[in-house]
Design a protein around this motif. Sequence first.
Motif, PDB file in Angstrom:
ATOM      1  N   SER A  82      37.127 -12.919 100.602  1.00 10.95           N
ATOM      2  CA  SER A  82      38.054 -12.750  99.479  1.00 10.95           C
ATOM      3  C   SER A  82      39.488 -13.025  99.901  1.00 10.95           C
ATOM      4  CB  SER A  82      37.943 -11.338  98.900  1.00 10.95           C
ATOM      5  OG  SER A  82      38.488 -10.386  99.791  1.00 10.95           O
ATOM      6  N   GLU A  83      39.768 -12.978 101.195  1.00  7.69           N
ATOM      7  CA  GLU A  83      41.127 -13.157 101.693  1.00  7.69           C
ATOM      8  C   GLU A  83      41.299 -14.333 102.652  1.00  7.69           C
ATOM      9  OE1 GLU A  83      43.901 -11.549 100.909  1.00  7.69           O
ATOM     10  OE2 GLU A  83      42.877 -10.214  99.519  1.00  7.69           O
ATOM     11  N   ILE A  84      40.238 -14.702 103.345  1.00  4.11           N
ATOM     12  CA  ILE A  84      40.361 -15.672 104.435  1.00  4.11           C
ATOM     13  C   ILE A  84      39.497 -16.888 104.134  1.00  4.11           C
ATOM     14  CG2 ILE A  84      39.964 -16.033 106.912  1.00  4.11           C
ATOM     15  CD1 ILE A  84      40.485 -13.027 107.270  1.00  4.11           C
ATOM     16  N   LYS A  85      40.005 -18.062 104.452  1.00  5.14           N
ATOM     17  CA  LYS A  85      39.261 -19.296 104.241  1.00  5.14           C
ATOM     18  C   LYS A  85      37.976 -19.284 105.060  1.00  5.14           C
ATOM     19  CE  LYS A  85      43.347 -22.123 103.543  1.00  5.14           C
ATOM     20  NZ  LYS A  85      44.186 -23.194 104.091  1.00  5.14           N
ATOM     21  N   LEU A  86      36.929 -19.832 104.475  1.00  2.00           N
ATOM     22  CA  LEU A  86      35.638 -19.907 105.152  1.00  2.00           C
ATOM     23  C   LEU A  86      35.759 -20.652 106.482  1.00  2.00           C
ATOM     24  CD1 LEU A  86      32.565 -19.490 105.168  1.00  2.00           C
ATOM     25  CD2 LEU A  86      32.373 -21.625 103.879  1.00  2.00           C
ATOM     26  N   SER A  87      36.518 -21.732 106.489  1.00  2.00           N
ATOM     27  CA  SER A  87      36.657 -22.544 107.708  1.00  2.00           C
ATOM     28  C   SER A  87      37.395 -21.798 108.815  1.00  2.00           C
ATOM     29  CB  SER A  87      37.379 -23.856 107.400  1.00  2.00           C
ATOM     30  OG  SER A  87      38.674 -23.596 106.891  1.00  2.00           O
ATOM     31  N   ALA A  88      38.172 -20.796 108.462  1.00  2.00           N
ATOM     32  CA  ALA A  88      38.863 -19.983 109.474  1.00  2.00           C
ATOM     33  C   ALA A  88      38.023 -18.772 109.866  1.00  2.00           C
ATOM     34  CB  ALA A  88      40.219 -19.517 108.941  1.00  2.00           C
ATOM     35  N   ALA A  89      37.255 -18.231 108.920  1.00  2.00           N
ATOM     36  CA  ALA A  89      36.494 -17.004 109.186  1.00  2.00           C
ATOM     37  C   ALA A  89      35.190 -17.276 109.925  1.00  2.00           C
ATOM     38  CB  ALA A  89      36.195 -16.290 107.862  1.00  2.00           C
TER      39      ALA A  89
END
Length: 135
Positions: A82-89
């Motif tokens: 909900s807060e962080i991009k999938l590619s970063a998480a």
Amino acid sequence: MTIWSRENADGPISRRLALFTLFLGLPLLGLGYQVASKFTAMALGDKPFGMDWIVAALSQPWGPTLLVIEVLSLVAWMVVLSEIKLSAAFPMLALGYVLVMVTGWLVFHEQLHWLQAVGGVAIMGGVWMIGREHK
């Protein structure tokens, strides 16, 4: 470019919760799931897979724990996404491999080959490189 999936997030508290969940919650839940799986598998022994296997797995103390951890992991992942991009998480989940490898060595006395240790360092380095913020 930032790791955040939304420009106007709800606030610093939701962002801190998402980061805390990503860096601590998800890796520990993943580790807990693997440890519970190992203990359940050890208790089941050579029992063949089938309905009796499922009943036996759920009757073990760690069996229901697996289900609880799975639900908690789903909730934690939704908080993160909900807060962080999938590619970063997503790359952060790879740190769980290193935690599981070390736990296998420490708790279950599994042999840890030097190539596994090098691989763990490579994973951590890769996560660091992927997770770096580019401006």
